[in-house]
Design an enzyme around this catalytic site. Structure first.
Site, PDB file in Angstrom:
ATOM      1  N   ASP A  84     127.129   4.749  88.589  1.00  0.00           N
ATOM      2  CA  ASP A  84     126.437   3.536  88.631  1.00  0.00           C
ATOM      3  C   ASP A  84     126.801   2.630  87.392  1.00  0.00           C
ATOM      4  O   ASP A  84     126.882   1.636  87.502  1.00  0.00           O
ATOM      5  CB  ASP A  84     125.049   3.596  88.923  1.00  0.00           C
ATOM      6  CG  ASP A  84     124.654   3.744  90.454  1.00  0.00           C
ATOM      7  OD1 ASP A  84     125.479   3.451  91.203  1.00  0.00           O
ATOM      8  OD2 ASP A  84     123.542   4.475  90.722  1.00  0.00           O
ATOM      9  N   LYS A  91     118.262  10.760  94.140  1.00  0.00           N
ATOM     10  CA  LYS A  91     119.192  10.718  92.771  1.00  0.00           C
ATOM     11  C   LYS A  91     118.824  11.744  91.711  1.00  0.00           C
ATOM     12  O   LYS A  91     119.405  12.099  90.712  1.00  0.00           O
ATOM     13  CB  LYS A  91     119.322   9.226  92.294  1.00  0.00           C
ATOM     14  CG  LYS A  91     120.298   8.322  93.136  1.00  0.00           C
ATOM     15  CD  LYS A  91     120.375   6.934  92.479  1.00  0.00           C
ATOM     16  CE  LYS A  91     121.304   6.120  93.243  1.00  0.00           C
ATOM     17  NZ  LYS A  91     121.547   4.941  92.645  1.00  0.00           N
TER      18      LYS A  91
END
Ligand code: NAP
Length: 299
Positions: A120, A84
């Site tokens: 997210d 990420k």
């Protein structure tokens, strides 16, 4: 470059038909992921000819894998642990939210360029508002853990106007670093609190968000937060979705708190990624049903 199927780096399905869309999840490892089933259900519901594969890609192969995926016509990716942050080095453009959070979990190929996003944070907020009746502005929140998920959730909650955010972590330095980063948003009062002095913060919080893997399948089935600190009137949110109900969630429910689990966040972050890839609205209900079925099947 040849991408071969082996134990550490799984190869790619050779898809000759160029008329359908290709999407993938890149992580290491990813064999456990239920996202392929969730996305397959979404494509079916949307009438979209598309495939979504979980591709295991080691950190040293990330750049080459992205090049290969581009050559093979993949136009959308989900990015998970441990890529990420590392993915930033390979992106042509990154949106402001992802830059501010410092993590990308969704990539879209636009005019030959990889564009990075983070779904997210908003995925968490959407799941929370869908499942729990809560007015976030001004609220007092404790986040337990200070990793990537805590970073995204903290960011999302501050943007929603929470008033006070306390971060508690096994490694205090990481909580301090995250508090420092989140404070730069100038959106609320953010502080790092040691585990030893966290009791009062937890007892007086409106919302407690558990973001460590403690309680997840494969870890001891214990609660990372002493459950006798939790009371009726609080919301306890655990990002874990395997199992669907953690020891903390069960204990919090018994003590009269409102409980929120991690499956909804997974659904909403995936739905938002799908919307970025296709420009169409995602079938949340079908995605949730497929995810829950896959999680129950894996029990
Ligand atoms: P991460 O970046 O590796 O962070 C893990 C955090 O948990 C760190 O704060 C770490 O503390 C703490 N931790 C790990 N092991 C611990 C232990 N034995 N005792 C106490 N603390 C411990 O991972 P992440 O990406 O934030 O993910 C964390 C959890 O959230 C995972 O369970 C993941 O499945 C879940 N998650 C769910 C979703 C969803 O869609 N529902 C999305 C993302 C993540 P230290 O700093 O001390 O190492």
């Amino acid at each position: 470059m040849s991408l071969q199927r082996n134990e550490s780096d799984q190869g790619f399905r050779s898809v000759k038909d160029m008329t359908h869309r290709r999407f993938a999840l890149l992580g290491y490892p990813v064999a456990h992921s239920k996202s392929p089933k969730m996305m397959a259900a979404a494509f079916h519901e949307m009438g979209l000819r598309a495939t979504y594969e979980a591709i295991s890609c080691s950190p040293e192969n990330l750049g080459l894998t992205l090049d290969t995926l581009k050559q093979r016509g993949y136009t959308g990716l989900n990015i998970t642990i441990p890529h990420k942050q590392a993915i930033f080095a390979y992106l042509d453009w990154v949106d402001e939210t992802a830059r501010s959070i410092g993590a990308v979990n969704t990539v879209v190929l636009r005019d030959g360029e990889w564009h990075g996003y983070n779904t997210d944070a908003l995925g968490y907020i959407r799941s929370l508002s869908e499942e729990v009746s809560l007015k976030l502005p001004g609220m007092k929140v404790v986040i337990w853990g200070a990793g990537g998920a805590a970073r995204a959730v903290g960011h999302g909650l501050l943007l929603e106007g929470v008033g006070e955010l306390s971060l508690v972590n096994r490694t205090p330095q990481k909580a301090r670093e995250l508090a420092n980063d989140l404070s730069k948003l100038r959106l609320g009062n953010v502080q790092a609190v040691s585990m030893e002095s966290a009791e009062q913060d937890v007892r007086t919080a409106n919302l407690i968000v558990q973001t460590t893997p403690i309680g997840m399948t494969g870890y001891p089935a214990v609660s990372p937060i002493p459950s006798d600190w939790v009371r009726m009137g609080q919301v306890v949110s655990d990002l874990i979705y395997t199992p669907l109900k953690t020891t903390l969630m069960r204990a919090a429910h018994e003590r009269g708190a409102t409980v929120h689990g991690g499956a909804g966040m997974l659904v909403h972050q995936g739905a938002m990624a799908l919307e970025l890839w296709t420009g169409q609205s995602a079938p949340i209900k079908a995605m949730r049903q497929a995810l829950i079925a896959a999680l129950n099947e894996a029990k």
